[in-house]
Motif scaffolding. Structure first.
Motif, PDB file in Angstrom:
ATOM      1  N   PRO A 186       1.371  -1.163   0.220  1.00  0.00           N
ATOM      2  CA  PRO A 186      -0.011  -0.136   0.251  1.00  0.00           C
ATOM      3  C   PRO A 186       0.976   1.711  -0.248  1.00  0.00           C
ATOM      4  CG  PRO A 186       0.126  -0.694   1.885  1.00  0.00           C
ATOM      5  CD  PRO A 186       1.022  -1.154   1.564  1.00  0.00           C
ATOM      6  N   GLN A 187       1.736   1.462  -1.361  1.00  0.00           N
ATOM      7  CA  GLN A 187       2.994   2.717  -1.020  1.00  0.00           C
ATOM      8  C   GLN A 187       1.530   3.780  -1.418  1.00  0.00           C
ATOM      9  OE1 GLN A 187       6.149   2.636  -3.448  1.00  0.00           O
ATOM     10  NE2 GLN A 187       6.643   0.818  -1.858  1.00  0.00           N
ATOM     11  N   ARG A 188       2.271   4.883  -0.374  1.00  0.00           N
ATOM     12  CA  ARG A 188       1.269   6.374  -0.675  1.00  0.00           C
ATOM     13  C   ARG A 188       1.004   6.580  -2.788  1.00  0.00           C
ATOM     14  NH1 ARG A 188      -0.067   9.913   2.851  1.00  0.00           N
ATOM     15  NH2 ARG A 188      -1.315  12.429   1.903  1.00  0.00           N
ATOM     16  N   PRO A 189       1.495   6.462  -3.899  1.00  0.00           N
ATOM     17  CA  PRO A 189       1.181   6.909  -4.600  1.00  0.00           C
ATOM     18  C   PRO A 189       0.376   6.150  -5.550  1.00  0.00           C
ATOM     19  CG  PRO A 189       4.158   7.156  -4.631  1.00  0.00           C
ATOM     20  CD  PRO A 189       3.438   6.323  -3.089  1.00  0.00           C
ATOM     21  N   VAL A 190       0.333   4.887  -5.136  1.00  0.00           N
ATOM     22  CA  VAL A 190       0.107   3.603  -5.867  1.00  0.00           C
ATOM     23  C   VAL A 190      -1.583   3.948  -5.247  1.00  0.00           C
ATOM     24  CG1 VAL A 190      -0.929   1.402  -6.267  1.00  0.00           C
ATOM     25  CG2 VAL A 190       1.764   2.015  -5.984  1.00  0.00           C
ATOM     26  N   LEU A 191      -2.020   4.492  -4.252  1.00  0.00           N
ATOM     27  CA  LEU A 191      -3.099   4.119  -3.226  1.00  0.00           C
ATOM     28  C   LEU A 191      -3.658   5.387  -3.868  1.00  0.00           C
ATOM     29  CD1 LEU A 191      -2.070   3.609   0.621  1.00  0.00           C
ATOM     30  CD2 LEU A 191      -3.086   2.446  -1.538  1.00  0.00           C
ATOM     31  N   TRP A 192      -2.861   6.897  -4.144  1.00  0.00           N
ATOM     32  CA  TRP A 192      -3.484   7.689  -4.502  1.00  0.00           C
ATOM     33  C   TRP A 192      -3.690   7.383  -6.084  1.00  0.00           C
ATOM     34  CZ3 TRP A 192      -4.848  13.200  -4.052  1.00  0.00           C
ATOM     35  CH2 TRP A 192      -4.274  13.878  -2.852  1.00  0.00           C
ATOM     36  N   ASN A 193      -3.658   7.195  -7.184  1.00  0.00           N
ATOM     37  CA  ASN A 193      -3.803   7.247  -8.511  1.00  0.00           C
ATOM     38  C   ASN A 193      -5.472   5.808  -8.250  1.00  0.00           C
ATOM     39  OD1 ASN A 193      -2.184   8.207 -10.055  1.00  0.00           O
ATOM     40  ND2 ASN A 193      -0.500   6.979  -9.858  1.00  0.00           N
ATOM     41  N   LEU A 194      -5.052   5.301  -7.062  1.00  0.00           N
ATOM     42  CA  LEU A 194      -6.076   4.312  -6.729  1.00  0.00           C
ATOM     43  C   LEU A 194      -7.527   4.812  -7.112  1.00  0.00           C
ATOM     44  CD1 LEU A 194      -4.677   0.474  -5.341  1.00  0.00           C
ATOM     45  CD2 LEU A 194      -6.027   1.036  -7.757  1.00  0.00           C
ATOM     46  N   ALA A 195      -7.352   5.519  -5.302  1.00  0.00           N
ATOM     47  CA  ALA A 195      -8.299   6.356  -5.634  1.00  0.00           C
ATOM     48  C   ALA A 195      -9.028   7.465  -6.514  1.00  0.00           C
ATOM     49  CB  ALA A 195      -8.053   7.387  -4.285  1.00  0.00           C
ATOM     50  N   ILE A 196      -8.229   8.335  -6.909  1.00  0.00           N
ATOM     51  CA  ILE A 196      -8.062   9.590  -8.575  1.00  0.00           C
ATOM     52  C   ILE A 196      -9.316   7.930  -9.437  1.00  0.00           C
ATOM     53  CG2 ILE A 196      -6.694  10.318 -10.425  1.00  0.00           C
ATOM     54  CD1 ILE A 196      -5.079  11.157  -8.637  1.00  0.00           C
ATOM     55  N   CYS A 197      -8.544   7.180 -10.048  1.00  0.00           N
ATOM     56  CA  CYS A 197      -9.344   6.130 -10.525  1.00  0.00           C
ATOM     57  C   CYS A 197     -10.560   6.026 -10.682  1.00  0.00           C
ATOM     58  CB  CYS A 197      -8.775   4.947 -11.474  1.00  0.00           C
ATOM     59  SG  CYS A 197      -7.023   5.401 -12.724  1.00  0.00           S
TER      60      CYS A 197
ATOM     61  N   VAL B  23     -15.683  18.434 -10.960  1.00  0.00           N
ATOM     62  CA  VAL B  23     -13.988  17.950 -11.844  1.00  0.00           C
ATOM     63  C   VAL B  23     -13.100  17.063 -11.372  1.00  0.00           C
ATOM     64  CG1 VAL B  23     -14.086  20.236 -13.514  1.00  0.00           C
ATOM     65  CG2 VAL B  23     -13.110  20.097 -11.236  1.00  0.00           C
ATOM     66  N   LEU B  24     -12.771  16.722 -11.770  1.00  0.00           N
ATOM     67  CA  LEU B  24     -11.704  15.345 -10.846  1.00  0.00           C
ATOM     68  C   LEU B  24      -9.964  16.100 -11.771  1.00  0.00           C
ATOM     69  CD1 LEU B  24     -10.861  12.366 -10.370  1.00  0.00           C
ATOM     70  CD2 LEU B  24     -10.824  11.922 -12.104  1.00  0.00           C
ATOM     71  N   TRP B  25      -9.101  15.942 -10.658  1.00  0.00           N
ATOM     72  CA  TRP B  25      -7.419  16.619 -11.233  1.00  0.00           C
ATOM     73  C   TRP B  25      -7.231  15.348 -10.203  1.00  0.00           C
ATOM     74  CZ3 TRP B  25     -11.456  19.046  -7.522  1.00  0.00           C
ATOM     75  CH2 TRP B  25     -10.934  18.787  -6.095  1.00  0.00           C
ATOM     76  N   ASP B  26      -5.750  15.641 -11.111  1.00  0.00           N
ATOM     77  CA  ASP B  26      -4.542  14.826 -10.372  1.00  0.00           C
ATOM     78  C   ASP B  26      -3.994  15.408  -9.014  1.00  0.00           C
ATOM     79  OD1 ASP B  26      -2.784  12.455 -10.341  1.00  0.00           O
ATOM     80  OD2 ASP B  26      -1.018  13.906 -10.884  1.00  0.00           O
ATOM     81  N   GLY B  27      -3.377  14.529  -8.803  1.00  0.00           N
ATOM     82  CA  GLY B  27      -2.956  14.924  -6.777  1.00  0.00           C
ATOM     83  C   GLY B  27      -1.457  15.733  -6.677  1.00  0.00           C
TER      84      GLY B  27
ATOM     85  N   LEU C  68      -6.455  18.973 -13.887  1.00  0.00           N
ATOM     86  CA  LEU C  68      -7.102  18.472 -14.363  1.00  0.00           C
ATOM     87  C   LEU C  68      -7.095  17.249 -14.929  1.00  0.00           C
ATOM     88  CD1 LEU C  68     -10.531  19.357 -15.389  1.00  0.00           C
ATOM     89  CD2 LEU C  68     -10.166  20.225 -17.347  1.00  0.00           C
ATOM     90  N   LEU C  69      -8.234  16.414 -14.730  1.00  0.00           N
ATOM     91  CA  LEU C  69      -7.808  15.110 -15.796  1.00  0.00           C
ATOM     92  C   LEU C  69      -9.158  14.760 -16.246  1.00  0.00           C
ATOM     93  CD1 LEU C  69      -7.039  12.803 -13.071  1.00  0.00           C
ATOM     94  CD2 LEU C  69      -5.875  13.456 -15.331  1.00  0.00           C
ATOM     95  N   GLU C  70     -10.474  15.399 -15.609  1.00  0.00           N
ATOM     96  CA  GLU C  70     -11.760  14.788 -16.392  1.00  0.00           C
ATOM     97  C   GLU C  70     -12.624  15.492 -16.040  1.00  0.00           C
ATOM     98  OE1 GLU C  70     -13.544  11.634 -19.186  1.00  0.00           O
ATOM     99  OE2 GLU C  70     -11.283  12.513 -18.382  1.00  0.00           O
ATOM    100  N   VAL C  71     -13.568  16.025 -16.698  1.00  0.00           N
ATOM    101  CA  VAL C  71     -14.813  16.524 -15.598  1.00  0.00           C
ATOM    102  C   VAL C  71     -15.964  15.142 -16.136  1.00  0.00           C
ATOM    103  CG1 VAL C  71     -17.317  17.710 -16.658  1.00  0.00           C
ATOM    104  CG2 VAL C  71     -14.517  18.306 -17.698  1.00  0.00           C
ATOM    105  N   LEU C  72     -16.478  15.199 -14.602  1.00  0.00           N
ATOM    106  CA  LEU C  72     -17.173  14.090 -13.552  1.00  0.00           C
ATOM    107  C   LEU C  72     -18.373  14.378 -14.620  1.00  0.00           C
ATOM    108  CD1 LEU C  72     -14.973  13.343 -10.351  1.00  0.00           C
ATOM    109  CD2 LEU C  72     -15.165  12.345 -13.030  1.00  0.00           C
ATOM    110  N   ARG C  73     -18.423  15.652 -14.505  1.00  0.00           N
ATOM    111  CA  ARG C  73     -20.297  16.276 -14.591  1.00  0.00           C
ATOM    112  C   ARG C  73     -21.289  17.086 -14.845  1.00  0.00           C
ATOM    113  NH1 ARG C  73     -22.705  13.953 -10.120  1.00  0.00           N
ATOM    114  NH2 ARG C  73     -23.158  15.731  -9.574  1.00  0.00           N
TER     115      ARG C  73
END
Length: 461
Positions: free
Chosen positions: A186-197, A290-294, A313-318
């Motif tokens: 559970p490394q922090r960068p991996v968890l961050w990207n999991l949470a974003i996705c 919107v969604l953004w990178d950490g 910015l990564l994505e417009v969610l709605r």
């Protein structure tokens, strides 16, 4: 030895190396010395040409190629992933070309060696990722080849997940980061990207659990079907925007591409609602989810002197449901627009454009010494000029109208507020929404007249 003396020794060594630069392509010992020196000196822009030369010269030596390419990739990675590539010729493309040549030169046995070819394919994938979306398929292929050589390398899964995240393939990004977590823990960068996705995919419960694992107190907002973290402060997001080529009153060149900054009300560490509008041709606006990178890509100094991180910015969610209407106005008296928002129905917001755009400059990206035109300050902003006595002031802005607002009532309030001020204003979208095509046409004509008057004043006519 003091830090100053050590720095002076490194500089002296670098100067001596440059004096023998013509030997870098044939003297392996000197080439390795150069690479070690560049690492010690921080791998800066000043070292870029030497790295390029080394990467081109040592194709038969995969170790030298991999080291030189990794340093080029490190330099390329300092540019934000949301920044468009201005040229196909740069550190990332140099590294990709060198790695591909070196891979082609490997024997069959070397090409089957995960420690050798696998690392080279993974580095190639990262170089191609930094080359931009145009080389996306090649980057995917490179990561696939690396992982096929050794599926247990969690860092290769992680890098493949980074590519997928930035290209909007959140299903693939989530799966790749799950594979990375299985192998890396559970490394922090991996968890961050999991949470974003997970957030992008609407996996709200999973996202909340991952934030909790990171140490962020999150819960599931069942009404919205999204994770929620209370008490997060407002934050800044940057988004690519293009100025209108018809806007002759702008201080910026026609079709300038740069970043607009917008304020966000965060609902979690990676998603939230846009709280200020964009004024150029941009993919997001007020009210969008919107969604953004950490990882911050810049810092912004506010008028209060605070430094606020800026996220990409990564994505417009709605999309937001609010009506977001552009207006243009001429103030015949300074401050004529003041109090306009208060005169409009409850929930209406009025924003005025502050023309500040961070330019994309090829010389900036390359790190070459240069100067910008006078119109653009060192911070990438356009200084505002003070009012000229007897002149009119052009104002551009947006009106944000709630989706439940009765439009006829809003029209009456808007027209009354405009009449009460020394202000000529045009808001065509209001009348288009009301279906009043005649008045909408008049508003468009008024818009052109207002801009024309401002252009003539700017030209001193």
């Amino acid at each position: 030895m003091s830090d100053g003396e050590a720095t002076e020794d490194l500089e002296s060594a670098w100067t001596a190396l440059l004096a023998n630069q013509n030997r870098l392509g044939s003297d392996r010992k000197l080439a390795n010395l150069a690479l070690g020196l560049i690492q010690q000196m921080g791998n800066g822009v000043a070292h870029r040409d030497v790295l390029h030369a080394l990467a081109e010269a040592w194709t038969p030596d995969w170790r030298l190629t991999l080291t030189a390419s990794s340093l080029l990739v490190e330099q390329a990675g300092r540019r934000g992933m949301d920044e468009p590539t201005l040229t196909d010729d740069g550190p990332a493309s140099w590294a990709a070309a060198a790695l591909q040549r070196s891979l082609d030169a490997l024997s069959d046995a070397e090409r089957a060696n995960a420690d050798l070819a696998g690392n080279m394919y993974a580095m190639l994938g990262n170089a191609l990722r930094l080359c931009g979306p145009g080389r996306d398929a090649e980057a995917q292929e490179a990561f696939t080849r690396a992982i096929e050589l050794d599926p247990e390398r969690g860092e290769w899964w992680y890098d493949a997940g980074l590519l997928d995240k930035w290209r909007g393939r959140f299903d693939d990004g989530y799966a790749a980061n799950e594979q990375a977590r299985m192998r890396m823990g559970p490394q922090r960068p991996v968890l961050w990207n999991l949470a974003i996705c997970a957030t992008a995919l609407g996996k709200a419960e999973e996202a909340a659990e991952i934030w909790e694992e990171i140490g962020v107190p999150a819960r599931l907002d069942r009404s919205r079907g999204m994770p929620y973290v209370a008490g997060l402060p407002p934050m800044l997001l940057r988004v690519l925007s293009r100025t209108s080529p018809a806007d002759g009153t702008s201080s910026l060149p026609d079709k300038t591409v740069g970043f607009e900054l917008v304020w966000i009300a965060p609902l979690s560490p990676c998603h939230g609602v846009v709280q200020s509008p964009t004024f150029g041709d941009a993919p997001i606006d007020y009210g969008d989810l919107v969604l953004w990178d950490g990882a911050p890509v810049a810092a912004h100094r506010t008028s209060a002197g605070d430094t606020v991180p800026v996220f990409p910015l990564l994505e417009v969610l709605r999309p937001g449901s609010e009506r977001r209407w552009s207006f243009v106005a001429l103030e015949t008296e300074p401050g004529a627009r003041e109090g306009l928002e208060d005169a409009l129905p409850e929930g209406t917001r009025v924003f005025v454009q502050d023309e500040r755009v961070g330019h994309h400059c090829a010389a900036c990206e390359a790190g070459d010494p240069h100067e910008h035109e006078e119109a653009v300050s060192g911070a990438g902003t356009v200084p505002a000029s003070g009012p000229v006595p007897g002149s009119v002031s052009l104002v551009r802005g947006k009106v944000i109208v709630q989706p439940t607002q009765d439009l006829e009532a809003f029209r009456d309030a808007w027209e009354a507020a405009a009449r009460a001020r020394p202000l000529s204003v045009s808001l065509p979208a209001l009348y288009e929404e009301l279906g009043d095509s005649k008045r909408a046409g008049q508003e468009h004509q008024a818009w052109r007249g207002i801009e024309g008057k401002a252009i003539r004043q700017k030209a001193g006519v």
